[in-house]
Design a protein around this motif. Structure first.
Motif, PDB file in Angstrom:
ATOM      1  N   ARG A  93       9.139   3.463   3.396  1.00  0.00           N
ATOM      2  CA  ARG A  93      10.343   2.738   3.753  1.00  0.00           C
ATOM      3  C   ARG A  93      10.689   2.929   5.241  1.00  0.00           C
ATOM      4  NH1 ARG A  93      13.463  -1.368   1.510  1.00  0.00           N
ATOM      5  NH2 ARG A  93      15.113  -1.505   3.060  1.00  0.00           N
TER       6      ARG A  93
ATOM      7  N   ARG B  32       0.838  -1.194   0.000  1.00  0.00           N
ATOM      8  CA  ARG B  32       0.000   0.000   0.000  1.00  0.00           C
ATOM      9  C   ARG B  32       0.871   1.240   0.000  1.00  0.00           C
ATOM     10  NH1 ARG B  32      -5.959  -0.547   0.663  1.00  0.00           N
ATOM     11  NH2 ARG B  32      -6.143  -2.796   0.454  1.00  0.00           N
ATOM     12  N   ASP B  33       0.309   2.246  -0.607  1.00  0.00           N
ATOM     13  CA  ASP B  33       1.039   3.495  -0.775  1.00  0.00           C
ATOM     14  C   ASP B  33       1.288   4.212   0.556  1.00  0.00           C
ATOM     15  OD1 ASP B  33       2.244   5.027  -2.708  1.00  0.00           O
ATOM     16  OD2 ASP B  33       0.685   6.554  -2.539  1.00  0.00           O
TER      17      ASP B  33
ATOM     18  N   THR C  18     -11.061  -6.454  14.849  1.00  0.00           N
ATOM     19  CA  THR C  18     -10.183  -5.504  14.167  1.00  0.00           C
ATOM     20  C   THR C  18      -9.245  -4.828  15.158  1.00  0.00           C
ATOM     21  OG1 THR C  18     -11.588  -3.594  14.466  1.00  0.00           O
ATOM     22  CG2 THR C  18     -12.054  -4.984  12.568  1.00  0.00           C
ATOM     23  N   LEU C  19      -8.370  -3.990  14.604  1.00  0.00           N
ATOM     24  CA  LEU C  19      -7.435  -3.250  15.449  1.00  0.00           C
ATOM     25  C   LEU C  19      -8.154  -2.412  16.498  1.00  0.00           C
ATOM     26  CD1 LEU C  19      -4.577  -1.794  13.269  1.00  0.00           C
ATOM     27  CD2 LEU C  19      -4.375  -3.161  15.323  1.00  0.00           C
ATOM     28  N   ALA C  20      -9.281  -1.842  16.120  1.00  0.00           N
ATOM     29  CA  ALA C  20     -10.019  -1.001  17.076  1.00  0.00           C
ATOM     30  C   ALA C  20     -10.333  -1.791  18.337  1.00  0.00           C
ATOM     31  CB  ALA C  20     -11.306  -0.484  16.436  1.00  0.00           C
TER      32      ALA C  20
ATOM     33  N   TYR D  99      -7.082  -2.115  20.357  1.00  0.00           N
ATOM     34  CA  TYR D  99      -6.694  -0.885  21.055  1.00  0.00           C
ATOM     35  C   TYR D  99      -7.780  -0.388  22.019  1.00  0.00           C
ATOM     36  CZ  TYR D  99      -3.018  -0.384  17.469  1.00  0.00           C
ATOM     37  OH  TYR D  99      -1.939  -0.568  16.660  1.00  0.00           O
TER      38      TYR D  99
ATOM     39  N   TYR E 125      -4.053 -13.061  22.468  1.00  0.00           N
ATOM     40  CA  TYR E 125      -4.073 -11.663  22.893  1.00  0.00           C
ATOM     41  C   TYR E 125      -5.227 -10.917  22.219  1.00  0.00           C
ATOM     42  CZ  TYR E 125      -2.599  -6.787  23.247  1.00  0.00           C
ATOM     43  OH  TYR E 125      -2.563  -5.430  23.473  1.00  0.00           O
TER      44      TYR E 125
ATOM     45  N   VAL F  19       1.026  -6.379  19.126  1.00  0.00           N
ATOM     46  CA  VAL F  19       0.584  -5.298  18.245  1.00  0.00           C
ATOM     47  C   VAL F  19       1.185  -4.007  18.772  1.00  0.00           C
ATOM     48  CG1 VAL F  19      -1.376  -4.121  17.217  1.00  0.00           C
ATOM     49  CG2 VAL F  19      -1.602  -6.484  17.949  1.00  0.00           C
ATOM     50  N   THR F  20       1.876  -3.291  17.918  1.00  0.00           N
ATOM     51  CA  THR F  20       2.524  -2.065  18.361  1.00  0.00           C
ATOM     52  C   THR F  20       2.057  -0.923  17.476  1.00  0.00           C
ATOM     53  OG1 THR F  20       4.434  -3.499  18.565  1.00  0.00           O
ATOM     54  CG2 THR F  20       4.754  -1.178  19.101  1.00  0.00           C
ATOM     55  N   ASN F  21       1.731   0.182  18.070  1.00  0.00           N
ATOM     56  CA  ASN F  21       1.356   1.336  17.270  1.00  0.00           C
ATOM     57  C   ASN F  21       2.448   2.381  17.365  1.00  0.00           C
ATOM     58  OD1 ASN F  21       0.115   3.718  16.241  1.00  0.00           O
ATOM     59  ND2 ASN F  21      -1.862   2.730  16.549  1.00  0.00           N
TER      60      ASN F  21
ATOM     61  N   PRO G 135     -11.833   3.641  15.518  1.00  0.00           N
ATOM     62  CA  PRO G 135     -10.864   3.724  14.421  1.00  0.00           C
ATOM     63  C   PRO G 135     -10.393   5.157  14.179  1.00  0.00           C
ATOM     64  CG  PRO G 135     -12.720   2.372  13.773  1.00  0.00           C
ATOM     65  CD  PRO G 135     -13.051   2.947  15.106  1.00  0.00           C
TER      66      PRO G 135
ATOM     67  N   LYS H  35      -1.907   0.925   8.162  1.00  0.00           N
ATOM     68  CA  LYS H  35      -2.362   2.202   8.717  1.00  0.00           C
ATOM     69  C   LYS H  35      -3.872   2.222   8.861  1.00  0.00           C
ATOM     70  CE  LYS H  35       1.117   5.562   8.212  1.00  0.00           C
ATOM     71  NZ  LYS H  35       1.385   6.958   7.960  1.00  0.00           N
ATOM     72  N   GLN H  36      -4.495   1.104   8.578  1.00  0.00           N
ATOM     73  CA  GLN H  36      -5.956   1.088   8.624  1.00  0.00           C
ATOM     74  C   GLN H  36      -6.448   0.229   9.776  1.00  0.00           C
ATOM     75  OE1 GLN H  36      -7.431  -0.108   4.792  1.00  0.00           O
ATOM     76  NE2 GLN H  36      -5.782   1.015   3.798  1.00  0.00           N
ATOM     77  N   ASN H  37      -7.758   0.278   9.952  1.00  0.00           N
ATOM     78  CA  ASN H  37      -8.362  -0.543  10.994  1.00  0.00           C
ATOM     79  C   ASN H  37      -8.601  -1.940  10.441  1.00  0.00           C
ATOM     80  OD1 ASN H  37      -9.645  -1.339  13.345  1.00  0.00           O
ATOM     81  ND2 ASN H  37     -11.640  -0.710  12.565  1.00  0.00           N
ATOM     82  N   VAL H  38      -7.547  -2.715  10.341  1.00  0.00           N
ATOM     83  CA  VAL H  38      -7.677  -4.024   9.708  1.00  0.00           C
ATOM     84  C   VAL H  38      -8.228  -5.055  10.676  1.00  0.00           C
ATOM     85  CG1 VAL H  38      -5.749  -3.654   8.165  1.00  0.00           C
ATOM     86  CG2 VAL H  38      -5.356  -4.704  10.375  1.00  0.00           C
TER      87      VAL H  38
ATOM     88  N   SER I 114       0.351   0.635  12.586  1.00  0.00           N
ATOM     89  CA  SER I 114       0.278  -0.528  13.460  1.00  0.00           C
ATOM     90  C   SER I 114       1.140  -1.651  12.915  1.00  0.00           C
ATOM     91  CB  SER I 114      -1.170  -1.004  13.573  1.00  0.00           C
ATOM     92  OG  SER I 114      -1.959   0.015  14.122  1.00  0.00           O
TER      93      SER I 114
ATOM     94  N   PHE J 196       2.108  -5.694  13.404  1.00  0.00           N
ATOM     95  CA  PHE J 196       1.778  -6.997  13.989  1.00  0.00           C
ATOM     96  C   PHE J 196       3.010  -7.855  13.817  1.00  0.00           C
ATOM     97  CE2 PHE J 196      -2.907  -6.614  13.839  1.00  0.00           C
ATOM     98  CZ  PHE J 196      -3.013  -5.506  13.028  1.00  0.00           C
TER      99      PHE J 196
ATOM    100  N   ARG K  16       1.792   3.094  -9.460  1.00  0.00           N
ATOM    101  CA  ARG K  16       1.020   4.308  -9.218  1.00  0.00           C
ATOM    102  C   ARG K  16       1.551   5.464 -10.051  1.00  0.00           C
ATOM    103  NH1 ARG K  16      -1.915   3.609  -4.445  1.00  0.00           N
ATOM    104  NH2 ARG K  16      -2.114   5.849  -4.254  1.00  0.00           N
TER     105      ARG K  16
ATOM    106  N   PHE L 232      -6.972   6.237  15.477  1.00  0.00           N
ATOM    107  CA  PHE L 232      -5.650   5.827  15.008  1.00  0.00           C
ATOM    108  C   PHE L 232      -5.554   5.687  13.491  1.00  0.00           C
ATOM    109  CE2 PHE L 232      -8.100   2.091  16.060  1.00  0.00           C
ATOM    110  CZ  PHE L 232      -7.888   1.248  14.993  1.00  0.00           C
ATOM    111  N   VAL L 233      -6.653   5.954  12.802  1.00  0.00           N
ATOM    112  CA  VAL L 233      -6.608   5.874  11.350  1.00  0.00           C
ATOM    113  C   VAL L 233      -6.613   7.280  10.790  1.00  0.00           C
ATOM    114  CG1 VAL L 233      -7.827   5.115   9.294  1.00  0.00           C
ATOM    115  CG2 VAL L 233      -7.760   3.656  11.298  1.00  0.00           C
ATOM    116  N   GLU L 234      -5.734   7.515   9.851  1.00  0.00           N
ATOM    117  CA  GLU L 234      -5.683   8.839   9.264  1.00  0.00           C
ATOM    118  C   GLU L 234      -6.697   8.952   8.143  1.00  0.00           C
ATOM    119  OE1 GLU L 234      -1.674   9.205   8.089  1.00  0.00           O
ATOM    120  OE2 GLU L 234      -1.004   9.772  10.083  1.00  0.00           O
TER     121      GLU L 234
ATOM    122  N   ARG M 237       0.902   6.218  14.441  1.00  0.00           N
ATOM    123  CA  ARG M 237      -0.309   5.896  13.691  1.00  0.00           C
ATOM    124  C   ARG M 237      -0.145   4.746  12.713  1.00  0.00           C
ATOM    125  NH1 ARG M 237      -5.022   9.648  12.820  1.00  0.00           N
ATOM    126  NH2 ARG M 237      -5.288  10.411  14.912  1.00  0.00           N
TER     127      ARG M 237
END
Lengths: 438, 1002
Positions: free
Chosen positions: A26, A21-22, B586-588, B591, B317, A47-49, B595, A70-73, A54, A56, B131, B598-600, A52
């Motif tokens: 790096r 993903r964009d 999900t991550l939410a 944490y 976990y 899981v570490t944030n 969401p 970077k999403q709520n996966v 995350s 795994f 892209r 922590f989601v931009e 912003r």
């Protein structure tokens, strides 16, 4: 979805880095290295944030696998995928080590391209993958990609309903091996009270069957037996448990879950070769193969007397193997004297434990070890935490009482019947976390 | 690192670890040059090895972009492996070399036509990852073909590619009609194509919250459920996660979906299981609780959740974090499963800590003995965090399960005996909580606690200990010595300890005034004169004044009974919990944060809500805080616009002179003012704060003369927070109101705004006859407002209508930035000033606010008439509630009609407008009733007695000028009164009657 996947060695050097993903740059690679691999503190969460983003991670020996997003996966999915990734890699080149990863990096990239598209996991069954992703690095393919029929067969298998098995498999001898592997877990109080006990079992199958065989698996599941009526219950009742109560079970994706849900029958078309058919968990009427009776006495501030008795609790005709009892010792131990009736015992200072090993032990026996532990005087106020005494063993039966009743094979298109299939069943009970507090 | 990159390629070729030293010593430049030569080699094998080296260098972070043209040249090959490597390179560098990337386009387009489906798919998959705008243009046609490819493998790859393209150029995807094609793929015959299409659509839909792109209807749901049975484990996850966004039409549909989803609970993949759990947890909300199926479903959920705990630790976990949510939402599911959460010695620390949390949540009388035995065991473990949490957990058990309190306390005492520093400190902190929960029960342990005074070095533990000493000062012989010992290093202590010490010494003084005078002087001067901390200083001054003016009041304030502490701590606020339940797996859910935290960007900002029962009213969409728009869109269209009915009401009543009454003009200009509250409300709040009324706190000495003659009647703010609070520094929310209310005389009638009204409230005792004001009721329960509880009432004081509220913070975080706004209502009620909450409201704190109201706001008829819809904003969110005000507070002071006018009006109003009501069980004499009503501006104009029956003729006038005439019949000995009301706007009669009843019976 997953934004990127990195593999590091124990030093934190990147072995594989694939970005999907964009939004993952790096610098994410370095962020994980600095904040997790090189972190001074013990890992406090898988899981570490970081800023912003995350991460795994899972570890296999000293290799780190990290998925970044970077999403709520779906976090569960990400971990399941990482494990799957490990399985796939192991299936291709064995142990996941730095050496192997480096030697197969092209293959790994190829796999990552196939099983993760834009961060979405795709078919990751090794059986299917091996049909079109081969270990080129070692043997070059004779025909790059076969005939048109072969190609479409590959794609239909990868995307199809039975993605785990290809058509046209042939064996001269149709054979299958069933292993019932159980690990029995116990936590016992010093007084011998069972605090918690459960068996987590797996039914592992090796199938060498021709065609697309339809299989049906039966075991002494209480619900099924009760449903079938009392028919056979009086025949040899009392001798051993007729049926067992299964708390929960999960199945390989080949098993038709809706059929299990409605009829509780386990039917499937198996993958070829090794796979895990099901996992289950029981908590009722578990046979605890060993009982550990600890006796710890503190003699003054510098001496500790420990006596541990183990009793085997199964048919005397059966033999348990690879028995190991681990008795933790305080950190300030200066010397240990040991007397044991059977097997060999050793104090291992580096592990802070007395390790007592017995090769074999029959059922309905008992054995004993006594130890005198000399302690160095310390001014540490905190009392010794007394970690539990743990045990390892292997027994040739299923501590849950599970019995395989049948495994029927039907292949209507080919001319072999259920009777022609050679079937092998084996039961192995192993210790999981088998602990007695002292 | 570069070494192995080269080395491994060598290894492959020669099968040995031999290295070519000459090769490795080359500089970077030389190396690139060498690679370039190899890439252009004629030998295929050499080419391939060179590309591999390039990829290896790329992996370790080396810049090999200079080789772009050479690598791209290798693209035209029939060797699939080499092709894949080149593609990999392209994906990495195309963006930095857009012009050269064009060179690759032709090959891509050609590959998309290849007879081999694997190559077609590879091309379309890779193209989507490049892209570069120019390439994207060329992608459209191949993609369109691939979406309709005969081979499912190509279609499933193309489906994902649409999502990729959308990420690069959303407009293009829409213009090209790819979204429709993607929607069609949901009906594809191949389950994997369906699953990928669902995944792609879900992702695209997330960035277009209102597009209705996924358009889930029973037909599509049915297709998804069919595909669910057939697709890969990952596909099942995509489908289940998508299903979770659907809201079934009714409970029957909900049940049938649940039935088809439950088999997934037996899947070997934990993610499939948890996603299924999410769907079930959500749809369960819609099932009636008495349904058999509901119970069956609950039972089915427990085993798979427990099974998740035998998975790998990382999954455990995630599972535990989710179970933590599930247990809070539906404790019944796992209530019998306590044992599986027992900590194993070898569990990773993150699993241990989570298990401990859940153990406490599940603790009950039935299993407390077991739990306690376990916790005691844990308290001796090695990991400090874990041990601390275990000790704290013992305290929480004591508070949660009363029967176990005694055992918990003795366990804690045992632990204190271990003398392990952090165990002792943690134990003291929880024992303080136990003291608060069970006052006067376990004081016997104080002696033991005091022994450990010296070992306490953490502020929280010191503060707790000081609180205990202060609270039980009368029973500790040397309490003064103990506190004095802390006082020595007063300025080195943290604020928490300082505040606590101040309060404790004041408590001590109030309990043992004789011997501690010096001590209290000392602490007061330390707090007020030598401290830079305003909280501390202010609290010091308040105590000082209280003590010097009225020790009795001081006692009432400082030693007041403390509010009970709640049993459950660390609970997630209900609205957040609901949202998190929608994000299970999900991550939410890991944490425990929404969401958006922590989601931009736009993804995931939409708040998900549980369907059905839980919240239709309070969960109206208010996606982000601070949007005033939510308020204006609140009223449903049912109500006719203003000027309709109520307009008539207003016009009707022009007969009586309204000289002094407030102008009944529903001007639209006022609405602007009200709107500003939420928009710029913050600024006005800030403004007010920066120019406070002249409270002489900092300049005057506490004994200043103008204070001494005060009779500080304890005002009705909650005094507990002053003396009893243990929370920490910003606890002075109520405190600000307090000193001010105690000394209204120092104010020279401030101009306007809120503060003075607040004081009026305190000084309101001077009113001739208290106007009727109903008792406070809870308007906004904390459950519905992320922890903010509002209870309140209305009152008319000295001609000003006031909304009196108690704001209580039941959440875990500090609340600030309060503002309030009303929806349009029947009588044009509107806040006359901003909501005055000057200090942040810290957790567990309450504040009393009186909001003066005007009646010149915008008007709209409400149903019922006296309904008021209110929006309250704080730093967390905007909350809505509605309440009803007694109409009696709208009765104005000049509501006494001339006799003649009364008679004429009574006759003039048609009989149809008369309504008669009975007031039962009222035991007042007619005179008493009359004077009581007068207090609320119901004026008796005449009284007649006919045959033992008193007839009172009364008039009242509403703020908008409507007159109401009443005849009250009271018969001696009969507790039932009869009221006849006549009014030109008969709609109000019902309300007026209700007020009559309330006023008379109060």
């Amino acid at each position: 979805m997953i934004g990127g996947l990195f593999i590091y060695n124990h030093k934190g050097e990147v072995l594989i880095s694939r970005v999907y993903r964009d939004d993952i740059g790096r610098n994410a690679v370095d962020a994980f290295r600095v904040n997790v691999i090189h972190a001074r503190q013990q890992v406090r969460s898988p899981v570490t944030n970081i800023a912003r983003t995350s991460f795994f991670h899972v570890k296999r020996s000293n290799i780190w696998l990290a998925a970044v997003t970077k999403q709520n996966v779906n976090a569960t999915m990400v971990f399941e995928f990482l494990y799957k990734m490990c399985d796939v890699m192991s299936a291709y080149f064995g142990k996941i080590s730095e050496e192997n990863v480096k030697n197969n990096f092209v293959l790994i990239y190829e796999l990552l391209d196939e099983i993760l598209d834009f961060g979405y996991p795709q078919n990751s069954e090794t059986g299917a993958l091996k049909t079109f992703i081969t270990q080129q690095g070692i043997k070059s393919q004779v025909r790059p990609h076969g005939t048109k029929e072969e190609q479409s067969q590959i794609t239909s298998q990868v995307t199809g309903q039975i993605g785990w098995r290809r058509e046209g498999i042939k064996y001269r001898r149709n054979e299958l091996f069933l292993d019932v592997l159980e690990s029995v877990n116990l936590l016992m109080s010093p007084q011998g009270q069972v605090l918690s006990a459960h068996v987590s079992g797996r039914v592992v199958m090796k199938s060498y069957l021709s065609g697309m065989p339809e299989c049906k698996f039966g075991m002494n599941d209480k619900i099924v037996i009760d449903r079938q009526g009392k028919g056979g219950s009086s025949e040899d009742g009392g001798k051993s448990k007729q049926s067992i109560a299964i708390d929960d079970c999960t199945f390989h994706q080949c098993v038709r879950l809706s059929k299990f849900d409605s009829e509780r029958s386990i039917s499937f078309i198996p993958p070829d070769g090794d796979y895990e058919l099901m996992r289950y968990r029981t908590t009722k009427d578990i046979i605890l193969p060993f009982r550990v009776i600890p006796l710890v006495r503190e003699v003054g501030r510098t001496k500790l007397e420990v006596k541990v008795v183990i009793k085997s609790n199964f048919k005397s005709s059966l033999l348990a193997q690879k028995i190991e009892v681990r008795i933790p010792t305080p950190l300030n131990t200066s010397g240990v004297q040991l007397i044991c009736m059977k097997g060999k015992a050793k104090y291992k200072a580096s592990e802070n434990a007395i390790v007592w090993k017995i090769k074999r032990m029959a059922g309905m026996k008992e054995s004993q070890i006594s130890a005198e532990i000399e302690l160095l005087p310390t001014n540490d106020k905190k009392k010794w935490a007394r970690p539990p005494i743990s045990m390892n063993f292997e027994v040739p039966f299923a501590p849950s009482g599970l019995k395989v009743r049948y495994l029927k094979v039907f292949e209507p298109k080919l001319n072999y019947s259920d009777h022609d299939v050679i079937k092998w069943v084996r039961y192995i009970g192993r210790s999981g976390i088998y602990e007695t507090r002292c | 690192m570069q070494e192995w990159a080269n080395q491994l390629c060598e290894n492959r070729q020669f099968g040995s670890k031999m290295t070519d030293s000459k090769y490795f010593t080359t500089t970077k430049k030389g190396e690139i040059f060498e690679l370039k030569a190899e890439l252009n080699s004629d030998k295929k094998e050499k080419k391939k090895e060179a590309v591999k080296k390039v990829i290896a260098s790329m992996t370790v972070g080396k810049d090999v972009s200079a080789l772009f043209p050479d690598v791209v040249n290798c693209m035209q090959t029939d060797n699939l492996e080499l092709k894949k490597l080149v593609y990999l390179y392209l994906m990495n560098y195309a963006k930095s070399q857009p012009d050269m990337a064009i060179m690759a386009v032709n090959t891509f387009v050609k590959d998309c036509e290849d007879p081999n489906p694997l190559i077609r798919a590879l091309a379309v998959r890779t193209m989507g990852c490049i892209r570069v705008d120019k390439i994207t243009e060329y992608l459209c046609e191949p993609l369109r073909k691939c979406l309709k490819d005969e081979d499912p493998y190509v279609r499933k790859t193309a489906a994902v590619c649409v999502a990729k393209l959308h990420d690069i150029n959303a407009q293009l995807v829409e213009d090209q009609g790819f979204l429709d094609t993607l929607k069609d793929l949901i009906s594809d015959s191949n389950p994997m194509v369906v699953a990928n299409a669902v995944a792609a659509l879900s992702e695209i839909a997330e960035s277009h919250p209102n597009s209705n792109l996924l358009d889930l209807n029973p037909q599509t749901i049915n297709k998804l459920l069919t595909a669910l049975n057939e697709c890969t484990e990952w596909g099942q996850i995509f489908i289940l996660d998508c299903l979770a966004n659907y809201t079934p039409r009714d409970d029957r549909e909900s049940q049938s979906i649940c039935e088809r989803v439950t088999p997934r609970l037996s899947h070997a993949n934990s993610a499939v299981v948890l996603s299924a759990v999410k769907v079930l947890m959500k749809f369960m909300e819609m099932l009636p609780k008495d349904l058999d199926y509901y119970g069956t479903l609950l039972k089915k959920l427990a085993p798979p959740l427990v099974t998740l705990l035998s998975a790998e630790p990382e999954l455990q976990y995630v599972a535990l974090r989710n179970i933590n949510l599930i247990v809070q939402r539906r404790p019944e599911i796992l209530k019998h499963e306590m044992k599986v959460f027992f900590v194993k010695y070898n569990d990773p620390i993150y699993v241990k800590l989570e298990k401990l949390d859940i153990m406490i949540r599940l603790a009950s009388q039935a299993n407390i003995a077991q739990v306690l035995a376990e916790l005691k065991e844990y308290a001796t473990e090695v990991d400090v965090d874990f041990v601390r949490k275990a000790v704290r957990a013992i305290g929480r058990c004591a508070i949660k399960v009363e029967q176990s309190a005694e055992r918990c306390v003795s366990t804690l005492l045992d632990l204190i005996q271990t003398k392990v520093n952090y165990v002792v400190q943690e134990a003291i902190v929880v024992i303080k909580d136990i003291f608060r929960k069970y006052p006067n029960k376990y004081e016997s342990v104080i002696a033991t606690l005091c022994e450990n005074l010296d070992s306490l070095d953490e502020p929280e533990a010191r503060a707790a200990m000081i609180w205990i000493v202060g609270e039980y000062a009368e029973r500790i012989d040397n309490a003064d010595e103990l506190l004095e010992s802390f006082l020595e290093g007063f300025h080195d202590e943290s604020t928490q300890v300082q505040l606590q010490l101040l309060t404790a010494i004041v408590k001590l003084f109030l309990k043992k005034p004789t011997e501690t005078q010096e001590l209290v002087q000392q602490v007061l001067s330390l707090a007020t004169q030598d401290s830079d901390n305003p909280d501390l200083r202010d609290r010091g001054y308040i105590y000082w004044r209280l003590l010097s003016t009225d020790p009795v009041a001081a006692k009432e304030v400082v030693l007041a009974e403390k509010p009970l502490i709640s049993e459950e701590t660390d609970l997630i606020e209900p609205t957040l919990l609901e949202e998190l339940i929608c994000h299970i797996g999900t991550l939410a859910s890991v944490y425990h944060k929404p969401p958006s935290a922590f989601v931009e960007g736009s993804r995931g900002v939409q708040h998900k809500r549980l369907p059905g029962s839980a919240g239709s009213g309070e969960s109206v969409d208010s996606p982000d805080t601070g949007s005033a728009a939510g308020v204006s869109e609140a009223p449903p269209a049912v109500i006719p616009s203003q000027g309709d009915l109520l307009g008539d009401l207003l016009n009707l009543d022009l007969t009586p002179p309204t000289a002094t009454g407030p102008p009944p003009a529903p001007s639209s200009g006022m609405q602007m003012g009200a709107m500003d509250l939420l928009g710029g409300g913050l600024d006005s709040l800030m403004g007010d704060e920066s120019e406070p009324p002249p409270i002489p706190l900092r300049t005057d000495t506490p004994q200043s003369p103008q204070l001494s003659h005060q009779s500080p009647s304890p005002p009705d703010y909650s005094p507990t927070e002053l003396g009893g609070d243990l929370g920490g520094s910003p606890a002075m929310g109520a405190g600000f109101g307090a000193p001010a209310a105690a000394m209204p005389a120092t104010f020279s009638a401030p101009v306007s705004g809120g503060l003075d009204d607040l004081f009026d409230l305190g000084g309101g005792v001077g009113m001739p006859m208290g106007a009727y004001s109903p008792p406070k009721t809870v308007w906004l329960p904390a459950m519905k407002a992320k922890g903010l509880e509002i209870s309140g009432t209305f009152a008319r004081r000295a001609g000003v209508i006031q909304m009196e509220m108690t704001l209580t913070n039941k959440a875990m975080s500090v609340m600030t930035d309060f503002a309030i706004q009303f929806n349009r209502n029947s009588f044009g009620l509107a806040p006359a000033g901003p909501l005055q909450v000057l200090t942040p409201l810290s957790p567990n704190q309450s504040i009393e606010v009186a909001l003066p109201l005007s009646t010149v706001g915008p008007v709209m008829k409400m149903e019922p008439l006296s309904n008021l819809q209110v929006a309250v904003k704080n730093n967390i969110d905007v909350f809505y509630f509605s309440c009803q005000y007694p109409i009696s507070m709208l009765f104005v002071e000049d509501g006494k009609m001339e006799r003649q006018v009364f008679l004429a009006t009574w006759k003039d109003i048609p009989n149809d407008n008369e309504s008669q009501f009975q007031i039962k069980d009222c035991h007042l004499s007619s005179d008493a009733a009359s004077s009581k009503l007068q207090g609320s501006n119901v004026f008796t104009i005449a009284k007649r007695t006919v045959e033992g029956q008193d007839m009172l003729y009364q008039s009242m006038k509403l703020t908008n000028g409507i007159w109401v005439l009443a005849e009250l019949r009271v018969q001696a000995g009969n507790p039932n009164y009869t009221v006849s009301l006549k009014c030109r706007a008969p709609e109000v009669s019902q309300c007026v009657f209700q007020s009559y009843e309330a006023m008379l019976k109060n």
